[in-house]
Design an enzyme around this catalytic site. Sequence first.
Site, mmCIF file in Angstrom:
data_model
loop_
_atom_site.group_PDB
_atom_site.id
_atom_site.type_symbol
_atom_site.label_atom_id
_atom_site.label_comp_id
_atom_site.label_asym_id
_atom_site.label_seq_id
_atom_site.Cartn_x
_atom_site.Cartn_y
_atom_site.Cartn_z
ATOM 1 N N GLY A 13 0.802 -1.388 -0.027
ATOM 2 C CA GLY A 13 -0.118 -0.050 -0.215
ATOM 3 C C GLY A 13 0.805 1.397 0.086
ATOM 4 O O GLY A 13 0.249 2.283 0.408
ATOM 5 N N HIS A 34 1.526 0.278 -13.281
ATOM 6 C CA HIS A 34 2.475 -0.755 -13.331
ATOM 7 C C HIS A 34 3.691 -0.175 -13.711
ATOM 8 O O HIS A 34 4.027 0.726 -14.429
ATOM 9 C CB HIS A 34 1.896 -1.312 -14.824
ATOM 10 C CG HIS A 34 2.412 -2.581 -15.371
ATOM 11 N ND1 HIS A 34 2.154 -3.703 -14.490
ATOM 12 C CD2 HIS A 34 3.804 -2.847 -15.788
ATOM 13 C CE1 HIS A 34 3.033 -4.690 -14.745
ATOM 14 N NE2 HIS A 34 3.782 -4.295 -15.762
HETATM 15 C C1 GRF Z 1 3.211 -1.048 -7.529
HETATM 16 O O1 GRF Z 1 4.637 -1.278 -8.161
HETATM 17 C C2 GRF Z 1 2.407 -0.964 -8.690
HETATM 18 O O2 GRF Z 1 3.096 -0.403 -9.811
HETATM 19 C C3 GRF Z 1 2.278 -2.522 -8.741
HETATM 20 O O3 GRF Z 1 2.117 -3.030 -7.504
HETATM 21 C C4 GRF Z 1 2.974 -2.388 -6.878
HETATM 22 C C5 GRF Z 1 2.166 -2.076 -5.525
HETATM 23 O O4 GRF Z 1 2.910 -1.677 -4.494
HETATM 24 N N1 GRF Z 1 0.790 -2.662 -9.740
HETATM 25 P P1 GRF Z 1 2.273 -0.998 -3.365
HETATM 26 O O5 GRF Z 1 1.399 -1.848 -2.462
HETATM 27 O O6 GRF Z 1 1.494 0.429 -3.684
HETATM 28 O O7 GRF Z 1 3.376 -0.566 -2.155
#
Ligand code: GRF
Length: 192
Positions: free
Chosen positions: A12, A109
Amino acid sequence: MSRLAIFASGYGSNFQAIVNAVKNNALPAEVVLLVCDKEGAKVIEKANKENISTFVTSPKSFESKKHYEEAILEALQEQQVDWLILAGYMRLVGETLLRAYEGKIVNIHPSLLPSFPGKDAIGQAFEAKVKITGVTVHFVDEGMDTGPIIDQEAIRIEHHDTYESLQVKIQSIEHSLYPNTIKKLVAGGNHS
Ligand code: GRF
């Protein structure tokens, strides 16, 4: 003011970056709901700390994806959500939500799509030994990281970079790019 639901399955950090942007008046929107498909995910603690409502539910407790998404849809409608913001939500969005929120679902992404879609995009880039990778924000369709691209930011992979250092760079880009892109989207301006 636009009402956002953030969909996340894990840590998160993007959830927190978006909430911080709202709190700092850098993003004129309201985060009204966290939708999480994993009990015990760290992101739930973050939402609780910020007093943001959570809808935590496992797809396994429903007989089909349709039923799972109908339950989510009910929660979204109850909160009068305008935009679905996917941030590390580890599943494909199905027909029920795609139809109800057409053009209003976005994802971030950690690669320059269409390169390296799917899981572990950072690892894929590192393995492929590309010199440039980055971050993409895109509209969500039924495919895996395939919807129309809204914004991208590139970064160079230096010879001394490790998986970890690359991850740190990618995440720091994500944490500014995502709130900025959402800001343009909710303002309804030209975001191409
Ligand atoms: C991020 O790198 C996002 O691009 C990908 O999943 C990851 C989530 O990270 N889809 P977080 O849970 O927001 O730290």
